[in-house]
Design an enzyme around this catalytic site. Structure first.
Site, PDB file in Angstrom:
ATOM      1  N   ALA A 285       0.119   0.855  -1.137  1.00  7.57           N
ATOM      2  CA  ALA A 285       0.971   2.105  -1.946  1.00  7.57           C
ATOM      3  C   ALA A 285       0.270   3.433  -1.389  1.00  7.57           C
ATOM      4  CB  ALA A 285       0.809   2.090  -3.120  1.00  7.57           C
TER       5      ALA A 285
ATOM      6  N   GLY B  27       0.784  -3.249  -2.571  1.00  4.77           N
ATOM      7  CA  GLY B  27       2.243  -3.141  -2.819  1.00  4.77           C
ATOM      8  C   GLY B  27       2.706  -3.515  -1.632  1.00  4.77           C
TER       9      GLY B  27
ATOM     10  N   GLU C  72       3.208  -7.276  -2.126  1.00  4.56           N
ATOM     11  CA  GLU C  72       4.053  -7.412  -3.469  1.00  4.56           C
ATOM     12  C   GLU C  72       5.232  -7.291  -3.038  1.00  4.56           C
ATOM     13  OE1 GLU C  72       1.863  -5.838  -7.492  1.00  4.56           O
ATOM     14  OE2 GLU C  72       1.711  -4.138  -5.780  1.00  4.56           O
TER      15      GLU C  72
ATOM     16  N   GLU D  48      -6.329  -4.196  -4.898  1.00  7.89           N
ATOM     17  CA  GLU D  48      -6.255  -3.124  -6.375  1.00  7.89           C
ATOM     18  C   GLU D  48      -7.423  -3.101  -7.045  1.00  7.89           C
ATOM     19  OE1 GLU D  48      -1.845  -3.890  -5.373  1.00  7.89           O
ATOM     20  OE2 GLU D  48      -3.804  -4.906  -5.393  1.00  7.89           O
TER      21      GLU D  48
END
Length: 260
Positions: A66, A112, A115, A135
């Site tokens: 991200a 992300g 994910e 993370e």
């Protein structure tokens, strides 16, 4: 439709969606998530598209994570809202799309990015791909479904270790764990993935959509996957594709499915 951070091509009923932020290693920012949301919705409704292949531009990254700069100063409420909106708008939407979405992981798939790949129905990786959920090294946890989908794919113990160590898997390790289905040379990644897509396209679209729904039901709290399967199985009997498929089988010819 023009997109700020996506390239889209449609050929032989396969839509290839390429996340195109090469200078940022295709990191997910709000604009890219918005682009993907719009693109997936439109492709889901496009009758000329039977399978979607999702990949990243360049040779280094699928999605490297991200865009941290966008949320570095968020409050508790803003952080929760970020996760909730992202999951609903993109990750859950991809997972439950009626059309198959295949992730062609062409490099780093971190945070992300992993994910996003895990929200797809399955994954093919290039030999140079590396995957992880780092993370906790930022004082966060995965917020786009990573703590839920990773255990489903690799098991609770392995997911716990990967998330808590912020570790990375090589492509071969990811295959051993069941996180990806295939590992191929990067130069062959898209061709190989599209080859799988062509195999899918030969089959009945309505049945494919009901298979996706039935498989997903097993992983939703409060849903009985067997009941979903039974109902979906029954609905297939009311389609033209069922009549075509069984007739073609009995006539010893290849079926011509229309999706009806």
């Amino acid at each position: 439709m023009n997109y700020e951070n996506l390239l889209i091509s449609i050929e032989e009923n396969i839509a290839t969606v390429t996340i195109n932020r090469p200078t940022k290693l295709n990191a997910l920012n709000k604009a890219t998530i918005s682009d993907l949301n719009k693109a997936i919705k439109l492709l889901g409704k496009n009758n000329d598209v039977r399978v979607i292949v999702l990949t990243g531009s360049g040779e280094k990254a699928f999605v490297a994570g991200a865009d941290i700069s966008e949320f570095a100063n968020y409050t508790i409420i803003e952080g929760a809202q970020l996760a909730a909106e992202g999951q609903e708008a993109l990750f859950d939407h991809i997972e439950n799309l009626k059309k198959p979405v295949i992730a062609a992981v062409n490099g780093f798939a971190l945070g992300g990015g992993l994910e996003l790949a895990m929200a797809c129905h399955f994954r093919v990786a290039s030999e140079n791909a590396k995957m992880g959920l780092p993370e906790v090294s930022l004082g966060l946890i995965p917020g786009y479904g990573g703590t839920q989908r990773l255990p489903q794919l690799v098991g609770k113990g392995r997911a716990m270790e990967l998330i808590m160590t912020a570790g990375m898997l090589t492509a071969e390790e990811a295959k051993q764990y069941g996180l990806v289905n295939h590992v191929v040379p990067q130069a062959e990644l898209l061709e190989f993935t599209k080859g799988i897509a062509q195999k899918i396209i030969k089959n009945a679209p309505f049945a494919i959509s009901k298979a996706i729904k039935s498989i997903n039901a097993n992983f939703v709290d409060g849903k009985n996957g067997f009941e979903t399967e039974i109902k979906s199985f029954g609905k297939c009997f009311g389609t033209q594709d069922f009549k075509e498929g069984t007739t073609a089988f009995l006539e010893k010819r290849k079926p011509e499915f229309t999706g009806k």
